[in-house]
Motif scaffolding. Structure first.
Motif, mmCIF file in Angstrom:
data_model
loop_
_atom_site.group_PDB
_atom_site.id
_atom_site.type_symbol
_atom_site.label_atom_id
_atom_site.label_comp_id
_atom_site.label_asym_id
_atom_site.label_seq_id
_atom_site.Cartn_x
_atom_site.Cartn_y
_atom_site.Cartn_z
ATOM 1 N N ILE A 61 16.914 33.602 30.558
ATOM 2 C CA ILE A 61 17.261 33.036 31.926
ATOM 3 C C ILE A 61 18.626 33.683 32.469
ATOM 4 C CG2 ILE A 61 17.736 30.861 33.100
ATOM 5 C CD1 ILE A 61 15.925 29.347 31.047
ATOM 6 N N LEU A 62 19.754 33.439 31.357
ATOM 7 C CA LEU A 62 20.965 34.077 31.977
ATOM 8 C C LEU A 62 20.870 35.491 32.197
ATOM 9 C CD1 LEU A 62 23.198 32.055 29.312
ATOM 10 C CD2 LEU A 62 23.011 31.548 31.758
ATOM 11 N N ASN A 63 20.130 36.402 31.336
ATOM 12 C CA ASN A 63 19.926 37.764 31.739
ATOM 13 C C ASN A 63 19.372 37.783 33.275
ATOM 14 O OD1 ASN A 63 20.892 38.824 29.366
ATOM 15 N ND2 ASN A 63 18.874 38.975 28.415
ATOM 16 N N VAL A 64 18.389 36.945 33.490
ATOM 17 C CA VAL A 64 17.785 37.406 35.038
ATOM 18 C C VAL A 64 19.145 36.906 35.976
ATOM 19 C CG1 VAL A 64 16.266 36.237 36.657
ATOM 20 C CG2 VAL A 64 15.519 36.836 34.260
ATOM 21 N N ILE A 65 19.559 35.735 35.798
ATOM 22 C CA ILE A 65 20.786 35.088 36.525
ATOM 23 C C ILE A 65 21.726 36.315 36.734
ATOM 24 C CG2 ILE A 65 22.744 33.301 36.941
ATOM 25 C CD1 ILE A 65 20.670 31.448 35.368
ATOM 26 N N LEU A 66 22.171 36.740 35.938
ATOM 27 C CA LEU A 66 23.430 37.660 35.776
ATOM 28 C C LEU A 66 22.823 39.128 36.234
ATOM 29 C CD1 LEU A 66 25.160 37.258 32.443
ATOM 30 C CD2 LEU A 66 25.989 36.351 34.518
ATOM 31 N N ASN A 67 21.821 39.514 35.979
ATOM 32 C CA ASN A 67 21.178 40.638 36.824
ATOM 33 C C ASN A 67 21.052 40.712 38.216
ATOM 34 O OD1 ASN A 67 19.870 43.248 36.948
ATOM 35 N ND2 ASN A 67 17.862 42.463 37.170
ATOM 36 N N LYS A 68 20.669 39.312 38.727
ATOM 37 C CA LYS A 68 20.775 39.039 40.158
ATOM 38 C C LYS A 68 22.140 39.121 40.529
ATOM 39 C CE LYS A 68 16.326 36.947 40.654
ATOM 40 N NZ LYS A 68 15.462 35.881 41.366
ATOM 41 N N MET A 69 23.178 38.265 39.992
ATOM 42 C CA MET A 69 24.568 38.406 40.386
ATOM 43 C C MET A 69 25.109 39.903 40.487
ATOM 44 S SD MET A 69 27.814 37.022 38.210
ATOM 45 C CE MET A 69 27.853 38.426 37.114
ATOM 46 N N ILE A 115 26.290 41.573 43.867
ATOM 47 C CA ILE A 115 27.563 42.533 44.072
ATOM 48 C C ILE A 115 27.648 43.976 44.287
ATOM 49 C CG2 ILE A 115 29.924 43.093 42.618
ATOM 50 C CD1 ILE A 115 29.355 40.436 41.307
ATOM 51 N N ALA A 116 26.547 44.490 43.663
ATOM 52 C CA ALA A 116 26.509 45.981 43.777
ATOM 53 C C ALA A 116 25.992 46.556 45.252
ATOM 54 C CB ALA A 116 25.184 46.658 42.824
ATOM 55 N N LYS A 117 25.061 45.633 45.939
ATOM 56 C CA LYS A 117 24.793 45.598 47.328
ATOM 57 C C LYS A 117 25.960 45.860 48.182
ATOM 58 C CE LYS A 117 20.078 43.684 47.073
ATOM 59 N NZ LYS A 117 19.156 42.592 47.468
ATOM 60 N N PRO A 169 23.060 61.441 50.489
ATOM 61 C CA PRO A 169 21.622 61.314 50.018
ATOM 62 C C PRO A 169 20.796 61.110 51.084
ATOM 63 C CG PRO A 169 22.781 59.550 49.131
ATOM 64 C CD PRO A 169 23.783 60.336 49.910
ATOM 65 N N GLU A 170 19.453 61.349 50.732
ATOM 66 C CA GLU A 170 18.216 60.808 51.706
ATOM 67 C C GLU A 170 18.355 59.396 51.706
ATOM 68 O OE1 GLU A 170 16.120 62.431 53.607
ATOM 69 O OE2 GLU A 170 17.274 64.337 53.002
ATOM 70 N N ASP A 171 18.654 58.613 50.503
ATOM 71 C CA ASP A 171 18.663 57.361 50.394
ATOM 72 C C ASP A 171 19.267 56.912 49.350
ATOM 73 O OD1 ASP A 171 18.464 54.913 51.253
ATOM 74 O OD2 ASP A 171 16.166 54.396 50.933
ATOM 75 N N TYR A 172 19.592 55.648 48.911
ATOM 76 C CA TYR A 172 20.051 55.225 47.735
ATOM 77 C C TYR A 172 19.366 53.940 47.532
ATOM 78 C CZ TYR A 172 23.446 51.953 49.371
ATOM 79 O OH TYR A 172 24.083 50.617 50.311
ATOM 80 N N LYS A 173 19.404 53.502 46.183
ATOM 81 C CA LYS A 173 18.796 51.988 45.795
ATOM 82 C C LYS A 173 19.518 51.397 44.736
ATOM 83 C CE LYS A 173 14.771 53.176 43.221
ATOM 84 N NZ LYS A 173 13.366 53.300 42.974
ATOM 85 N N ILE A 174 19.629 50.151 44.496
ATOM 86 C CA ILE A 174 20.172 49.673 43.428
ATOM 87 C C ILE A 174 18.916 49.253 42.584
ATOM 88 C CG2 ILE A 174 21.485 47.457 42.714
ATOM 89 C CD1 ILE A 174 23.132 49.479 44.520
ATOM 90 N N PRO A 182 22.562 48.184 38.762
ATOM 91 C CA PRO A 182 23.432 46.860 39.102
ATOM 92 C C PRO A 182 24.456 46.798 38.111
ATOM 93 C CG PRO A 182 21.377 46.347 38.627
ATOM 94 C CD PRO A 182 21.256 47.789 38.521
ATOM 95 N N TYR A 183 24.295 47.107 36.750
ATOM 96 C CA TYR A 183 25.060 46.862 35.722
ATOM 97 C C TYR A 183 26.510 47.613 35.860
ATOM 98 C CZ TYR A 183 21.934 43.480 33.634
ATOM 99 O OH TYR A 183 21.169 42.402 33.467
ATOM 100 N N ILE A 184 26.301 48.760 36.733
ATOM 101 C CA ILE A 184 27.559 49.501 37.015
ATOM 102 C C ILE A 184 28.790 48.578 37.499
ATOM 103 C CG2 ILE A 184 27.159 49.922 39.400
ATOM 104 C CD1 ILE A 184 27.646 52.912 38.840
ATOM 105 N N MET A 185 28.569 47.462 38.017
ATOM 106 C CA MET A 185 29.611 46.571 38.385
ATOM 107 C C MET A 185 30.405 45.928 37.291
ATOM 108 S SD MET A 185 29.589 46.595 41.864
ATOM 109 C CE MET A 185 28.992 48.352 41.868
ATOM 110 N N ARG A 186 29.954 46.216 35.965
ATOM 111 C CA ARG A 186 30.862 45.924 35.077
ATOM 112 C C ARG A 186 32.247 46.620 34.901
ATOM 113 N NH1 ARG A 186 26.295 45.866 30.677
ATOM 114 N NH2 ARG A 186 25.271 43.630 31.066
ATOM 115 N N TYR A 187 32.133 47.887 35.516
ATOM 116 C CA TYR A 187 33.121 48.888 35.293
ATOM 117 C C TYR A 187 34.253 48.576 36.741
ATOM 118 C CZ TYR A 187 30.276 51.449 32.018
ATOM 119 O OH TYR A 187 29.756 51.942 31.054
ATOM 120 N N ASP A 188 35.358 49.077 36.353
ATOM 121 C CA ASP A 188 36.356 48.863 37.451
ATOM 122 C C ASP A 188 35.905 49.590 38.749
ATOM 123 O OD1 ASP A 188 38.282 51.414 37.657
ATOM 124 O OD2 ASP A 188 37.850 51.213 35.550
#
Length: 172
Positions: free
Chosen positions: A67-75, A79-81, A99-104, A124-130
């Motif tokens: 459940i926490l993995n799903v919630i944190l993934n959405k969080m 943030i990534a969007k 680029p032609e396009d990008y997606k998360i 989306p987990y790129i948002m862990r980095y500074d």
């Protein structure tokens, strides 16, 4: 009777905080706390240096890792969007192409990639980095739009857009 109405017990739910772990958002540590309350939907709030998740009571004695993995993934996705849009525009204005396009989307074993359709995919987990490291990782994939390999021209393009890129290359 009226007296019986006043004698009805009001069930109070004690708020129970459970520190689950620390999580990182844009390079900053946040304490993740889970609370169980009499709610129907899960809530997520940021307060000071804490990410507070409120779960319905039905999850109190359950294994909540999935459940926490799903919630944190959405969080991280939300943030990534916001962040990626800003970073993409910043890089586009520096390099004068896009680029032609990008997606998360979650990617196995990568934080970002440039695919054969000239689309940049950002995990989306790129948002862990500074923020600067995130900028470097996205810039790196942008440069693959022009150069498929890590050729001399590829690194010159990166250096032109981010002269101190080497600081972030190994952090990524």
């Amino acid at each position: 009777t009226i007296m019986n109405i006043f004698k009805t017990k009001v069930k109070q739910v004690k708020t129970i905080y459970t520190k689950v772990t620390d999580i990182t958002i844009l390079g900053q540590k946040f304490e993740l706390k889970v609370t169980y309350k009499n709610v129907k939907v899960t809530e997520l709030n940021f307060e000071n240096r804490e990410v507070k998740i409120v779960l319905p009571l039905k999850f109190k004695n359950k294994d909540i890792r999935k459940i926490l993995n799903v919630i944190l993934n959405k969080m991280y996705e939300q943030i990534a969007k916001k962040e990626v849009e800003t970073i993409m525009e910043k890089i586009r204005s520096k390099l004068k192409f896009a680029p032609e396009d990008y997606k998360i989307a979650v990617i196995k074993n990568a934080m970002a990639k440039c695919n054969s359709s000239r689309e940049i995919v950002v995990n989306p987990y790129i948002m862990r980095y500074d923020r600067q490291t995130v900028e470097y990782m996205i810039l790196h994939e942008y440069c693959h739009l022009k150069y498929k390999t890590h050729s001399k021209g590829f690194w010159e393009l990166i250096r032109k857009a981010m002269p101190q890129y080497e600081r972030f290359e190994y952090a990524a």
